[in-house]
Design an enzyme around this catalytic site. Structure first.
Site, mmCIF file in Angstrom:
data_model
loop_
_atom_site.group_PDB
_atom_site.id
_atom_site.type_symbol
_atom_site.label_atom_id
_atom_site.label_comp_id
_atom_site.label_asym_id
_atom_site.label_seq_id
_atom_site.Cartn_x
_atom_site.Cartn_y
_atom_site.Cartn_z
ATOM 1 N N SER A 555 63.288 -14.978 22.471
ATOM 2 C CA SER A 555 64.304 -14.265 23.237
ATOM 3 C C SER A 555 64.842 -13.118 22.413
ATOM 4 O O SER A 555 64.810 -13.139 21.183
ATOM 5 C CB SER A 555 65.453 -15.220 23.594
ATOM 6 O OG SER A 555 66.565 -14.518 24.105
ATOM 7 N N TYR A 568 72.018 -21.840 21.881
ATOM 8 C CA TYR A 568 70.792 -21.233 22.407
ATOM 9 C C TYR A 568 70.241 -20.177 21.449
ATOM 10 O O TYR A 568 69.056 -20.177 21.097
ATOM 11 C CB TYR A 568 71.087 -20.612 23.775
ATOM 12 C CG TYR A 568 69.909 -19.897 24.404
ATOM 13 C CD1 TYR A 568 68.929 -20.603 25.093
ATOM 14 C CD2 TYR A 568 69.777 -18.517 24.306
ATOM 15 C CE1 TYR A 568 67.849 -19.960 25.671
ATOM 16 C CE2 TYR A 568 68.706 -17.853 24.882
ATOM 17 C CZ TYR A 568 67.747 -18.575 25.562
ATOM 18 O OH TYR A 568 66.685 -17.932 26.125
#
Length: 678
Positions: A555, A568
């Site tokens: 990501s 996350y």
């Protein structure tokens, strides 16, 4: 309007081809003769419709037929230059085509055109080939069928065989067909119904005679220690050996695999005569063109250890390659095509089963089906007589036939990922599903691994049949579950080449609201999960010795400090560094490890649908339905990122263009300056 003769031919072909007792996949051919009006002269013209080269009877359609003028076809008899030059006649068929001609005429066209019957069937039934490969096949033919079926000594398919069969029919008006030595059967009739009935009568009569008169143990007694292992044990051993065997079969060219542990295979491998019979190889051309002239047989009992089995398989592979090279050298001449590869396409493991290989899954599966046909043929021949296949010299004449080489050259260029096997986690939805879809479209076999088995199987079914994709359950936080999923992958397709660590979830919370449970869940699924998947897959990739790709869907958050996202983003940073570490460690094995950093992918995302989208929308103070556009507006390109964009990046990283790239992270974020890599 379709000619009635064509309609009858297609219906008959489909019925005959649908039953494996009649013929194997893509084996045999059928034909019909009839009359149509010539659009040029307005006069009636006699035509031959015959299954074209490479078609399959069970799925044959009118466009799969070659269409020839019978007058021109029969006129070729007057210019036939003789047996030494009969291959030239295949090119001559092009001058006999009617209209656009339909499919390419096959080598068996002469058999159908020259035999004086309206309908002709040429088939490869196991029972018929058993008679055709028996040492006393000619005597058995007379004994079983009387004068209704005539024996034809082995002759390579071609124009001369067509002339031979035409002469046999002319001299034997009572005959309904013939047994082609070493090959198969041909039958004929004045009507489509008669031809089909005659074909079935020959097949059923042969099968009934073998059943009634064959010996009880045609393969000899069972060898002590060679019987099939219990199902769970044999499949576990098959999975443990699969990577080694695929590497063996792919030494010259990467192959996809298929595994079967059907009783017909394991019973044969347990028999006393299996080593001798396997060494004789197959006989019917359709068989050995797909299985090679003979298989590679592991000469160890069923309870041999994995380590001993692997060591012996590698020794046998060296011997197999030397033996195949000797076969080629003994029969090749200056006009022969180059050797096509010396690796086995069929590998037999007593107590376990059969591994078969091909350029794609369908080819690999069909090769296995053909060797089952060969086992059935050997059983029938041995139960009545002695199995006596055609000689290696004759096999070579067909395997390295110029016409066979030309057929191979006509095959379409493979897609970029053909022959590659992809294992994609979290692939039942969102980014993972888009990746699986793109890889399958580019020719890869795809294993869709997901926590939800039902959804994984449904997603796989959308991509095609099990020759294209399968769905498996995989909790990536559980090492045993990962191993079970990879075992299913290697049993389905032979191995693994391309691994995509995509499975993930997200909890959007600030530091003080993030619990230890939240932290552990995030890290178990993505950081630990990616580690466990990569570790288990690397064992397969290394053992195959074929290189490979590992892709991490990380990501932009791995480098960008977004708000309220500690668990996350930290686990994404962990994944990002795993890419670098594994690229260094696995590079010596030809395994490339790369990462992709998407920005927020809202459309189709399972993570966003599960609540992450609402949390991020609240964080940024926008409506959830506007979140995708919000992400797009903050990028340089002002364009939303969708799952297919990530799939495109996976395609490029694992395709033929970036073969010297490893340890790279590719941003797929429409340009987020704060996430630029430094």
């Amino acid at each position: 309007m379709t000619n009635p003769a064509v309609s009858d031919l297609i219906s008959r072909s489909n019925r005959l081809g649908a039953d494996p007792k009649n013929t194997n996949y893509a084996g045999g051919n059928t034909s019909a003769k009839g009359t149509e009006t010539d659009p040029v002269t307005g006069q009636p013209v006699e035509l031959l419709w015959v299954k074209g080269s490479g078609g399959d009877l069970g799925t044959l359609k009118p466009e799969g037929l070659a269409v020839l003028r019978l007058d021109r076809m029969r006129a070729l008899v007057d210019v036939y230059p003789g047996l030494e030059r009969e291959d030239e006649m295949v090119a001559a068929f092009d001058y006999c085509l009617h209209g656009k001609g339909g499919a390419a005429p096959s080598i068996d066209t002469a058999m159908h055109g020259l035999v004086d019957a309206n309908h002709v069937d040429h088939l490869h039934p196991d029972a018929g080939i058993a008679i055709a490969t028996a040492a006393d096949g000619e005597e058995l033919t007379a004994k079983i069928f009387g004068d209704k079926v005539v024996w034809v000594p082995w002759r390579r398919p071609g124009f001369q065989l067509g002339l031979d069969i035409a002469e046999i029919k002319a001299q034997n008006p009572q005959a309904i067909g013939c047994i082609l030595g070493g090959h198969g059967i041909t039958a004929w009739g004045d009507t489509s119904e008669a031809s089909e009935a005659n074909s079935l009568w020959i097949i059923e009569t042969a099968a009934a005679y073998i059943e009634a008169n064959g010996t009880a143990d045609p393969f000899g007694a069972e060898r002590a220690g060679y019987a099939a292992l219990p199902e769970a044990e044999r499949r576990a051993k098959a999975a443990a050996l699969a990577a080694t065997i695929r590497g063996i079969a792919s030494t010259d060219k990467p192959m996809v695999g298929h595994f079967t542990d059907a009783a017909v295979v394991t019973d044969f491998l347990a028999s006393a005569n299996a080593p001798t019979l396997a060494a004789l190889g197959t006989s019917c051309p359709d068989h050995f063109l797909r299985t090679k002239v003979k298989p590679m047989l592991l000469d160890l009992p069923a309870d041999a250890s994995i380590e001993d089995s692997i060591a012996r398989l590698k020794e046998l592979h060296t011997e197999y390659r030397a033996d195949y090279q000797a076969y080629y050298d003994a029969h090749a001449d200056e006009n022969s095509p180059a050797i096509r590869g010396a690796d086995p396409l069929i590998v037999l493991v007593p107590g376990v089963g059969m591994f078969s290989y091909g350029a794609n899954k369908q080819t690999a599966r069909v090769a296995g089906e053909f060797y089952v046909n060969a086992i059935n043929v050997m059983r029938g021949a041995e139960s009545l007589s002695t199995y006596a296949p055609i000689s290696d010299a004759e096999k070579f004449r067909i395997e390295y036939w110029a016409l066979e080489e030309a057929k191979l050259q006509r095959m379409p260029k493979p897609k970029t990922h053909q022959g590659r096997i992809a294992f994609v986690t979290g692939a039942a939805s969102g980014i993972g599903k888009a990746i699986a879809t793109r890889l399958a479209a580019e020719g890869a076999c795809v294993v869709i691994a997901d926590l939800d088995l039902e959804k994984a199987q449904a997603a796989a079914a959308e991509l095609g049949n099990t020759d294209v994709a399968i769905g498996v359950a995989a909790n990536v936080a559980d090492a045993d579950a990962i191993q079970a999923a990879l075992d299913a992958a290697v049993l389905a397709f032979g191995g693994v080449d391309l691994v995509v660590n995509n499975a993930g979830l997200s909890l959007s919370k600030p530091l003080l609201e993030t619990t230890e449970k939240d932290w552990n869940l995030q890290h178990d699924v993505m950081a630990k999960g990616s580690f466990l998947v990569s570790k288990a897959a690397a064992k397969i990739l290394i053992e195959q010795q074929l290189g490979g790709d590992v892709i991490y869907i990380s990501s932009k958050n791995s480098v960008f400090a977004g708000p309220n996202n500690i668990a996350y983003s930290a686990t994404k940073a962990d994944q990002a560094h795993q890419v670098r570490l594994l690229a260094v460690e696995l590079g010596e094995h030809g395994i490339r490890v790369n990462g992709i950093n998407p920005d927020g992918v809202v459309r189709g995302s399972g993570i966003f649908a599960a609540g992450w989208g609402a949390n991020r929308a609240a964080t940024y103070g926008v409506k959830e339905e506007d979140l995708g556009q919000y992400y797009a507006n903050r990028t340089i390109l002002k364009r939303e990122v969708v799952p297919e964009n990530v799939a495109d990046a996976v395609f490029v990283l694992t395709g033929p263009e970036l073969t010297r790239t490893t340890g790279l992270h590719i941003p797929v974020d429409s340009g987020v300056a704060a996430a630029f890599l430094r």
